[in-house]
Design an enzyme around this catalytic site. Structure first.
Site, short mmCIF file in Angstrom:
data_model
loop_
_atom_site.label_atom_id
_atom_site.label_comp_id
_atom_site.label_asym_id
_atom_site.label_seq_id
_atom_site.Cartn_x
_atom_site.Cartn_y
_atom_site.Cartn_z
N CYS A 110 0.85 -1.19 0.00
CA CYS A 110 0.00 0.00 0.00
C CYS A 110 0.89 1.24 0.00
O CYS A 110 1.90 1.28 0.71
CB CYS A 110 -0.89 -0.01 1.24
SG CYS A 110 -2.04 1.37 1.34
N HIS A 153 -9.21 -3.61 -2.59
CA HIS A 153 -8.23 -2.87 -1.78
C HIS A 153 -8.62 -1.38 -1.71
O HIS A 153 -8.59 -0.78 -0.63
CB HIS A 153 -6.84 -3.06 -2.41
CG HIS A 153 -5.72 -2.33 -1.74
ND1 HIS A 153 -4.65 -2.98 -1.14
CD2 HIS A 153 -5.46 -1.00 -1.59
CE1 HIS A 153 -3.81 -2.07 -0.64
NE2 HIS A 153 -4.27 -0.86 -0.91
N GLU A 154 -9.04 -0.81 -2.86
CA GLU A 154 -9.38 0.63 -2.89
C GLU A 154 -10.69 0.90 -2.16
O GLU A 154 -10.80 1.89 -1.40
CB GLU A 154 -9.47 1.14 -4.33
CG GLU A 154 -8.23 0.93 -5.20
CD GLU A 154 -6.93 1.25 -4.50
OE1 GLU A 154 -6.91 2.14 -3.63
OE2 GLU A 154 -5.91 0.61 -4.81
N HIS A 157 -10.24 1.13 1.45
CA HIS A 157 -9.75 2.43 1.93
C HIS A 157 -10.92 3.39 2.20
O HIS A 157 -10.85 4.21 3.12
CB HIS A 157 -8.82 3.07 0.90
CG HIS A 157 -7.39 2.59 0.96
ND1 HIS A 157 -6.65 2.60 2.12
CD2 HIS A 157 -6.57 2.11 -0.01
CE1 HIS A 157 -5.41 2.14 1.85
NE2 HIS A 157 -5.35 1.82 0.57
C1 SB7 Z 1 -1.60 -4.77 -4.23
C2 SB7 Z 1 -1.47 -3.41 -4.40
C3 SB7 Z 1 -2.60 -2.60 -4.50
C4 SB7 Z 1 -3.84 -3.19 -4.45
C5 SB7 Z 1 -3.97 -4.54 -4.29
C6 SB7 Z 1 -2.85 -5.33 -4.18
C7 SB7 Z 1 -2.51 -1.11 -4.68
C8 SB7 Z 1 -1.43 -0.45 -3.93
C9 SB7 Z 1 -1.53 1.04 -3.98
N1 SB7 Z 1 -2.44 1.51 -2.99
O1 SB7 Z 1 -2.02 1.72 -1.76
C10 SB7 Z 1 -3.73 1.87 -3.33
O2 SB7 Z 1 -4.56 1.99 -2.26
NI NI Z 2 -3.63 1.12 -0.46
#
Ligand code: SB7
Ligand code: NI
Length: 183
Positions: A110, A153-154, A157
């Site tokens: 992240c 993942h987003e 957040h």
């Molecule tokens: C690995 C990396 C991400 C998502 C899922 C698996 C994005 C990393 C960048 N971020 O921190 C976005 O929130």
């Molecule tokens: Ni992230």
């Protein structure tokens, strides 16, 4: 433009709060923020601009990560089949998901976390997301694989959830996982 100094880090309370819905039609300011988030992803994936501005490569960014507590995300990812997925969205919502789970073989990282946190992060293998696009069209998209993982993942957040909250130690070793060369 957005650079790493705009990205807040773990410990900042915004990363633990639930972001507010964006009112549609979006304000000029919200639209500009979302446009800049996508610009950041492009810059971060371009070796010249990444080097020039010291950007960590990112395949996704959520507005709370730049301390804007609103439900906006940008995703720019080349999936495991070589297809590019580019989305700048307001108010994304997972409206349905598979029972099947998946994970990235080497865990997740992240931009708001400056350390390696090992461990597998279980995610839905397939999701359907409804959202408003930056052009203010209502969209419904079906996603799988790496793209589905990045969206989860987003959207996490936006709900104050960090990837390591979901790490499990006892994982099925036979579960299919996505090679991390696609991270
Ligand atoms: C690995 C990396 C991400 C998502 C899922 C698996 C994005 C990393 C960048 N971020 O921190 C976005 O929130
Ligand atoms: Ni992230």
């Amino acid at each position: 433009m957005i650079t790493m100094k705009d990205v807040i880090k773990e410990g900042h309370p915004t990363l633990r709060s639930v972001a507010k819905e964006v009112e549609i039609p979006a304000s000029k300011e919200d639209k500009e923020t979302l446009r800049k988030m996508m610009e950041f992803l492009h810059n971060s994936q371009n070796p010249e601009t990444a080097e020039k501005y010291g950007l960590r490569p990112g395949i996704g960014l959520a507005a709370p990560q730049i301390n804007v507590n609103k439900r906006m995300i940008a995703v720019l990812v080349n999936d495991e089949n070589g297809n590019l997925h580019e989305y700048a969205l307001y108010n994304p919502k997972i409206v349905s998901h598979s029972v099947e789970m998946t994970q990235l073989e080497n865990g997740e990282g992240c931009l708001s976390v400056d350390r390696d946190v090992p461990g597998l992060v279980p995610r839905y293998a397939r999701i359907t997301v409804q959202a408003t696009s930056i052009d203010e069209e209502e969209i419904s998209i079906r996603l799988k694989g790496l793209t589905a993982i990045v969206f989860q993942h987003e959207i996490d957040h936006l709900n104050g959830i960090m990837f390591y909250d979901r790490i499990v130690e006892n994982n099925d070793p036979f579960k299919k996982s996505i090679p991390s060369s696609f991270k």
